[in-house]
Design an enzyme around this catalytic site. Structure first.
Site, PDB file in Angstrom:
ATOM      1  N   CYS A 152     -11.494 -16.071  17.235  1.00  0.00           N
ATOM      2  CA  CYS A 152     -11.280 -14.791  16.572  1.00  0.00           C
ATOM      3  C   CYS A 152     -11.015 -15.068  15.098  1.00  0.00           C
ATOM      4  O   CYS A 152     -11.342 -16.150  14.602  1.00  0.00           O
ATOM      5  CB  CYS A 152     -10.127 -14.016  17.222  1.00  0.00           C
ATOM      6  SG  CYS A 152      -8.537 -14.871  17.126  1.00  0.00           S
ATOM      7  N   ASN A 177       6.238  -4.453   9.174  1.00  0.00           N
ATOM      8  CA  ASN A 177       6.601  -5.273  10.327  1.00  0.00           C
ATOM      9  C   ASN A 177       7.822  -4.707  11.025  1.00  0.00           C
ATOM     10  O   ASN A 177       8.667  -4.048  10.410  1.00  0.00           O
ATOM     11  CB  ASN A 177       6.828  -6.730   9.906  1.00  0.00           C
ATOM     12  CG  ASN A 177       8.066  -6.905   9.073  1.00  0.00           C
ATOM     13  OD1 ASN A 177       9.157  -7.101   9.598  1.00  0.00           O
ATOM     14  ND2 ASN A 177       7.923  -6.830   7.754  1.00  0.00           N
ATOM     15  N   CYS A 179      -1.661  -3.955   9.274  1.00  0.00           N
ATOM     16  CA  CYS A 179      -2.915  -3.645   8.568  1.00  0.00           C
ATOM     17  C   CYS A 179      -3.738  -4.900   8.306  1.00  0.00           C
ATOM     18  O   CYS A 179      -4.947  -4.824   8.114  1.00  0.00           O
ATOM     19  CB  CYS A 179      -2.636  -2.899   7.273  1.00  0.00           C
ATOM     20  SG  CYS A 179      -1.839  -3.882   5.992  1.00  0.00           S
ATOM     21  N   GLY A 237       0.790  -1.220   0.000  1.00  0.00           N
ATOM     22  CA  GLY A 237       0.000   0.000   0.000  1.00  0.00           C
ATOM     23  C   GLY A 237       0.822   1.269   0.000  1.00  0.00           C
ATOM     24  O   GLY A 237       0.395   2.292  -0.548  1.00  0.00           O
ATOM     25  N   LYS A 251       4.903  -9.590  -6.506  1.00  0.00           N
ATOM     26  CA  LYS A 251       4.537  -8.181  -6.394  1.00  0.00           C
ATOM     27  C   LYS A 251       5.574  -7.278  -7.053  1.00  0.00           C
ATOM     28  O   LYS A 251       5.218  -6.268  -7.679  1.00  0.00           O
ATOM     29  CB  LYS A 251       4.366  -7.790  -4.925  1.00  0.00           C
ATOM     30  CG  LYS A 251       3.084  -8.276  -4.294  1.00  0.00           C
ATOM     31  CD  LYS A 251       2.924  -7.712  -2.896  1.00  0.00           C
ATOM     32  CE  LYS A 251       1.615  -8.187  -2.267  1.00  0.00           C
ATOM     33  NZ  LYS A 251       1.441  -7.639  -0.900  1.00  0.00           N
ATOM     34  N   CYS A 298      17.382   4.963  17.939  1.00  0.00           N
ATOM     35  CA  CYS A 298      17.416   6.062  18.909  1.00  0.00           C
ATOM     36  C   CYS A 298      16.036   6.268  19.531  1.00  0.00           C
ATOM     37  O   CYS A 298      15.911   6.589  20.713  1.00  0.00           O
ATOM     38  CB  CYS A 298      17.859   7.357  18.227  1.00  0.00           C
ATOM     39  SG  CYS A 298      19.570   7.385  17.680  1.00  0.00           S
ATOM     40  N   SER A 328      -6.996  -9.451  -1.957  1.00  0.00           N
ATOM     41  CA  SER A 328      -7.184  -8.546  -0.821  1.00  0.00           C
ATOM     42  C   SER A 328      -6.204  -7.379  -0.840  1.00  0.00           C
ATOM     43  O   SER A 328      -6.337  -6.443  -0.051  1.00  0.00           O
ATOM     44  CB  SER A 328      -7.033  -9.318   0.498  1.00  0.00           C
ATOM     45  OG  SER A 328      -5.720  -9.848   0.626  1.00  0.00           O
ATOM     46  N   CYS A 348      23.368   5.175  21.457  1.00  0.00           N
ATOM     47  CA  CYS A 348      22.658   4.297  20.524  1.00  0.00           C
ATOM     48  C   CYS A 348      23.568   3.153  20.098  1.00  0.00           C
ATOM     49  O   CYS A 348      24.748   3.359  19.791  1.00  0.00           O
ATOM     50  CB  CYS A 348      22.203   5.089  19.294  1.00  0.00           C
ATOM     51  SG  CYS A 348      21.391   4.068  18.031  1.00  0.00           S
ATOM     52  N   LEU A 386      -5.725  -5.445  -3.580  1.00  0.00           N
ATOM     53  CA  LEU A 386      -6.010  -4.532  -4.680  1.00  0.00           C
ATOM     54  C   LEU A 386      -6.671  -3.225  -4.264  1.00  0.00           C
ATOM     55  O   LEU A 386      -6.599  -2.245  -5.004  1.00  0.00           O
ATOM     56  CB  LEU A 386      -6.878  -5.240  -5.731  1.00  0.00           C
ATOM     57  CG  LEU A 386      -6.254  -6.499  -6.356  1.00  0.00           C
ATOM     58  CD1 LEU A 386      -7.199  -7.095  -7.392  1.00  0.00           C
ATOM     59  CD2 LEU A 386      -4.898  -6.202  -6.973  1.00  0.00           C
ATOM     60  N   HIS A 387      -7.279  -3.172  -3.092  1.00  0.00           N
ATOM     61  CA  HIS A 387      -7.957  -1.926  -2.711  1.00  0.00           C
ATOM     62  C   HIS A 387      -6.975  -0.821  -2.346  1.00  0.00           C
ATOM     63  O   HIS A 387      -7.359   0.356  -2.284  1.00  0.00           O
ATOM     64  CB  HIS A 387      -8.921  -2.174  -1.541  1.00  0.00           C
ATOM     65  CG  HIS A 387      -8.291  -2.102  -0.190  1.00  0.00           C
ATOM     66  ND1 HIS A 387      -7.488  -3.104   0.315  1.00  0.00           N
ATOM     67  CD2 HIS A 387      -8.332  -1.143   0.766  1.00  0.00           C
ATOM     68  CE1 HIS A 387      -7.077  -2.769   1.522  1.00  0.00           C
ATOM     69  NE2 HIS A 387      -7.562  -1.586   1.815  1.00  0.00           N
TER      70      HIS A 387
END
Length: 451
Positions: free
Chosen positions: A408, A189, A246, A99, A144, A232, A127, A304, A129-130
């Protein structure tokens, strides 16, 4: 005795599988024709492209076609011919052709970016394509990266595009990233975000990071100038159960389009030196109210582990182990329960479904409205975690012999719910349905919708 209902379900499943196979074959044949056409038109194969990290010789002038094509941005005072030449000689790597990556790539190619690298291990699904606007129905099942390449070359055949149809990881990241000027993180991710951050810091590449979830989006640039890197801001990864992508939380396609387009804009600004780069700042977009907020984020962390003067991490590590989750946007299956707290969908269908029990569906109401199992009751996970469900099911919870089954969409939230309820009612028989509704479709009822 013949179970006619089971036979009918199996018949429907087989017919659907055969139809899917035929459709997939047609898509593959169409993809093959398009790839062969691209090769015949002079496009290099993946193997030839990836055999060398050398970019073509820099161009010193614009062609007549360049001037005509890019005229509307050439006349911008801060852009001009020199800006277009910088863009023409630039190279941008986009990690994730979803996306965010699709609109980012589209605008970079349209603007005249000379060299583009596309990384994605996945194949196009319906799923997608939107929101993943470079792909199409007839390219479902195709890589892809390859699908995006075909669409981008139709937009601008002068752009050199390299496809990396693979999962970027600690073994190949440095080699893939090295030849590019700018990297766009369009992944979904946490593990990949840490990987790209560390690799870009080590290779001194600016990282344009975007994210989108539900109606919200964010944008920033890491590792540029005196700005911070991703570590950081987030020295320690979040626990896996706290991460939502998503695929779980949903996203409106237009939101990813907005953030992806802004990632392309930031890449262009970095390449030609235009305006203020979003380094040390975070742009937050709220699509519900259409509000943009631009906030300052912390400066470089002196200690860091990656970008400090004395870094502790000097080579790439195992990021899946570091984050405790997969480096993909696919499900990260949780493993929170003991085996006796879990119930396979076939066992539920064959034994328990016909007996008295309480079946609680812990998905949000919007998802419950899409589809639900017979006799299931919607109790969102949020109501379970704040214990507001207790009054509603006080009578059922008094019966310690009544089996309680929670489900679920994919079998993660139900485990969290089982853990929470079991802590309050340890004597009850409370189990979750392994794999959730996706497993139900795959193993019990092929006609049940998947989303």
């Amino acid at each position: 005795m013949i179970d006619s209902e089971a036979l009918e379900s199996e018949r429907v499943k087989l017919k659907r599988d055969i139809a899917d196979l035929r459709a997939n074959l047609n898509r593959k044949e169409q993809c093959l024709r398009e790839l062969e056409a691209a090769i015949a038109a002079g496009e290099d194969s993946d193997e030839a492209e990836e055999s060398s990290n050398d970019m073509p010789t820099p161009q010193t002038k614009l062609t007549n076609d360049d001037i005509a094509r890019y005229s509307r941005q050439l006349i911008l005072q801060d852009f001009g011919v020199q800006g277009q030449l910088k863009l023409k000689n630039s190279s941008v790597l986009i990690v994730g052709m979803g996306g965010l990556g699709c609109p980012a790539a589209q605008y970079l190619v349209a603007a005249g970016c000379g060299h583009l690298g596309l990384i994605d291990y996945d194949e196009v699904e319906r799923s997608n394509l939107h929101r993943q606007i470079l792909h199409s129905e007839h390219r479902c099942g195709m890589s892809k990266a390859e699908s995006a390449r075909i669409a981008l070359l139709e937009l601008n055949s002068h752009c050199q595009i390299r496809c990396h149809s693979r999962l970027i990881n600690s073994m190949n990241a440095m080699h893939i990233i090295r030849p590019y000027d700018v990297v766009l993180d369009c992944s979904d991710n946490v593990a990949t975000r840490y990987l790209l951050n560390d690799a870009c810091v080590m290779l001194r590449k600016p990282l344009v990071s975007g994210s989108a979830l539900k109606m919200d989006g964010q944008l920033t640039v890491y590792g540029y100038g005196q700005g911070p890197c991703y570590r950081c801001i987030y020295p320690v990864p979040p626990p896996p159960e706290a991460v939502t992508n998503c695929g779980d939380g949903g996203v409106l396609g237009a939101v990813t389009g907005i953030i992806g387009a802004m990632q392309a804009l930031e890449a262009i600004k970095l390449i030609i030196g235009l305006g203020d780069v979003m380094s040390g700042r975070l742009l937050i977009f709220d699509g519900s109210s259409f509000m943009f907020r631009n906030i300052r984020i912390r400066t470089k962390r002196p200690n860091c582990h990656v970008c400090s003067a004395q870094p502790l991490i000097t080579e790439l590590i195992d990021y899946e182990m570091f984050c405790g989750m997969h480096a993909t946007d696919k499900d990260n299956p949780l493993d929170l329960l003991e085996p006796d707290q879990r119930l396979e969908v076939k066992e539920y269908h064959q034994k328990l479904q016909s007996q008295p029990h309480l079946l609680l569906d812990v998905r949000p109401p919007a998802e419950f409205e899409i589809c639900q199992l017979p006799r299931s009751i919607n109790v969102p996970l949020s109501e379970i975690l704040d214990d507001s469900y207790l009054k509603r099911f006080a009578k059922q919870l008094e019966d310690k012999e009544l089996p309680i089954v929670l489900l679920c969409r994919r079998g993660n939230d139900s485990q969290i719910a089982v853990q929470h309820i079991t802590n309050r009612f340890p004597a009850h028989s409370i189990r979750d349905l392994v794999g959730g509704l996706h497993a139900w479709t795959g193993s019990v009822d092929a006609t049940f919708p998947i989303y």
